[in-house]
Scaffold this motif. Structure first.
Motif, PDB file in Angstrom:
ATOM      1  N   VAL A   1       0.860  -1.185   0.000  1.00 42.67           N
ATOM      2  CA  VAL A   1       0.000   0.000   0.000  1.00 42.67           C
ATOM      3  C   VAL A   1       0.892   1.229   0.000  1.00 42.67           C
ATOM      4  N   VAL A   2       0.635   2.158  -0.922  1.00 46.25           N
ATOM      5  CA  VAL A   2       1.380   3.414  -0.998  1.00 46.25           C
ATOM      6  C   VAL A   2       0.378   4.557  -0.903  1.00 46.25           C
ATOM      7  N   SER A   3       0.572   5.443   0.064  1.00 44.34           N
ATOM      8  CA  SER A   3      -0.351   6.554   0.276  1.00 44.34           C
ATOM      9  C   SER A   3       0.425   7.835   0.539  1.00 44.34           C
ATOM     10  N   LYS A   4      -0.062   8.940  -0.009  1.00 48.17           N
ATOM     11  CA  LYS A   4       0.556  10.233   0.266  1.00 48.17           C
ATOM     12  C   LYS A   4       0.198  10.723   1.665  1.00 48.17           C
ATOM     13  N   GLY A   5      -0.853  10.128   2.257  1.00 50.55           N
ATOM     14  CA  GLY A   5      -1.275  10.505   3.600  1.00 50.55           C
ATOM     15  C   GLY A   5      -1.082   9.375   4.588  1.00 50.55           C
ATOM     16  N   ASN A   6      -2.057   9.215   5.489  1.00 55.25           N
ATOM     17  CA  ASN A   6      -2.015   8.166   6.505  1.00 55.25           C
ATOM     18  C   ASN A   6      -2.609   6.870   5.965  1.00 55.25           C
ATOM     19  N   VAL A   7      -2.281   5.760   6.626  1.00 51.27           N
ATOM     20  CA  VAL A   7      -2.860   4.463   6.277  1.00 51.27           C
ATOM     21  C   VAL A   7      -3.428   3.831   7.546  1.00 51.27           C
ATOM     22  N   VAL A   8      -4.713   3.482   7.511  1.00 52.45           N
ATOM     23  CA  VAL A   8      -5.360   2.803   8.624  1.00 52.45           C
ATOM     24  C   VAL A   8      -5.892   1.471   8.107  1.00 52.45           C
ATOM     25  N   VAL A   9      -5.490   0.383   8.756  1.00 51.46           N
ATOM     26  CA  VAL A   9      -5.912  -0.952   8.337  1.00 51.46           C
ATOM     27  C   VAL A   9      -6.844  -1.524   9.404  1.00 51.46           C
ATOM     28  N   LEU A  10      -8.102  -1.666   9.064  1.00 51.94           N
ATOM     29  CA  LEU A  10      -9.073  -2.257   9.983  1.00 51.94           C
ATOM     30  C   LEU A  10      -9.065  -3.769   9.767  1.00 51.94           C
ATOM     31  N   GLY A  11      -7.939  -4.351  10.115  1.00 49.99           N
ATOM     32  CA  GLY A  11      -7.705  -5.772   9.929  1.00 49.99           C
ATOM     33  C   GLY A  11      -6.247  -6.039  10.265  1.00 49.99           C
ATOM     34  N   SER A  12      -5.682  -7.103   9.698  1.00 53.11           N
ATOM     35  CA  SER A  12      -4.283  -7.465   9.962  1.00 53.11           C
ATOM     36  C   SER A  12      -3.373  -6.861   8.911  1.00 53.11           C
ATOM     37  N   LEU A  13      -2.323  -6.221   9.375  1.00 53.96           N
ATOM     38  CA  LEU A  13      -1.323  -5.644   8.482  1.00 53.96           C
ATOM     39  C   LEU A  13      -0.080  -6.528   8.510  1.00 53.96           C
ATOM     40  N   LYS A  14       0.131  -7.268   7.414  1.00 49.93           N
ATOM     41  CA  LYS A  14       1.284  -8.163   7.325  1.00 49.93           C
ATOM     42  C   LYS A  14       2.119  -7.897   6.079  1.00 49.93           C
ATOM     43  N   GLY A  15       1.711  -6.911   5.283  1.00 49.70           N
ATOM     44  CA  GLY A  15       2.431  -6.601   4.051  1.00 49.70           C
ATOM     45  C   GLY A  15       3.341  -5.406   4.199  1.00 49.70           C
ATOM     46  N   THR A  16       3.471  -4.652   3.115  1.00 48.80           N
ATOM     47  CA  THR A  16       4.358  -3.493   3.057  1.00 48.80           C
ATOM     48  C   THR A  16       3.543  -2.219   2.918  1.00 48.80           C
ATOM     49  N   ILE A  17       3.857  -1.225   3.746  1.00 46.32           N
ATOM     50  CA  ILE A  17       3.119   0.034   3.748  1.00 46.32           C
ATOM     51  C   ILE A  17       4.081   1.195   3.557  1.00 46.32           C
TER      52      ILE A  17
END
Length: 229
Positions: free
Chosen positions: A138-154
């Protein structure tokens, strides 16, 4: 005739990058940056699919190419596609489906699980209603909120916003990048309160930068009050 190392082929819905297979990857990135910087006005702020031809890239290399495009244009790459599926009609179908998954306003929501190989780009902060599996990015210019499990690359704050943050209900990422700061699963750095951002961190957590380092801590009422939106 001198063979070009980077050739951009595009249609209304997608871009194919034809890449030289022999040039060093860093030199290739420089060529890509120059090409897209020169074409920035032509592409505008379109949302497009991306495919590669002529050279096999790793997931991390694909991410760097996407970031290079983002840094030199206003383009939003919604997905990366295999070359053998890259027809204009199919790209149109994929992009329309992806846009439905994103908020109609400015791409602030994504519903579903991101699986290995998938890349999700957002020009603003994004809330993911699902999991980000290992190998997903996931690539974001702002914030990233994951309503679940985050196991990848942010990658949050991808345009250089050091005040961006990453939050997840279950935090166990392969890699987190905020602006230019990077923390990987193997990193084991103490935060300002002497807690450690371990790869086994679970439960609601937030990651943020301070003095060029990434710190991770449980989400509490006090932390929420300090969050800068």
């Amino acid at each position: 005739m001198i063979q070009q190392t980077v050739v951009i082929k595009s249609n209304k819905y997608g871009i194919t990058l034809c890449l030289d297979k022999d040039i060093a990857f860093r030199d290739l990135l420089s060529q890509i940056a120059e090409k897209f910087k020169a074409s920035a006005k032509f592409f505008g702020d379109a949302q497009m699919a991306l495919s590669f031809e002529g050279r096999r890239l790793s997931e991390s290399e694909q991410l760097e190419v996407v970031q290079t495009i983002q840094e030199n244009t206003s383009l939003e790459i919604l997905c990366i596609m295999e070359q053998d599926t890259l027809t204009e009609a199919y790209m149109k179908e994929v992009l329309e489906d992806r846009k439905k998954e994103l908020s109609a306003s400015d791409g602030k929501f994504y519903k579903g699980t991101l699986r290995s190989g998938q890349v999700l780009e957002a020009g603003s902060s994004i809330i993911i209603l699902g999991d980000v599996n290992p190998g997903a990015t996931v690539v974001s210019k702002g914030n990233v909120v994951v309503l679940g499990s985050l196991k990848g690359t942010i990658h949050a704050g991808a345009a250089g916003n050091e005040g961006a943050f990453v939050a997840a209900l279950n935090m166990n990422p392969m890699q987190i990048r905020i602006a230019d700061a990077i923390a990987r699963a193997a990193d084991d750095k103490p935060d300002k309160k002497s807690r450690k951002a371990k790869e086994t961190s679970t439960g609601p957590m937030i990651a943020y930068t301070e003095d060029g380092n990434i710190y991770m801590e449980p989400i509490t009422k006090e932390v929420i009050n300090d969050i800068r939106i």
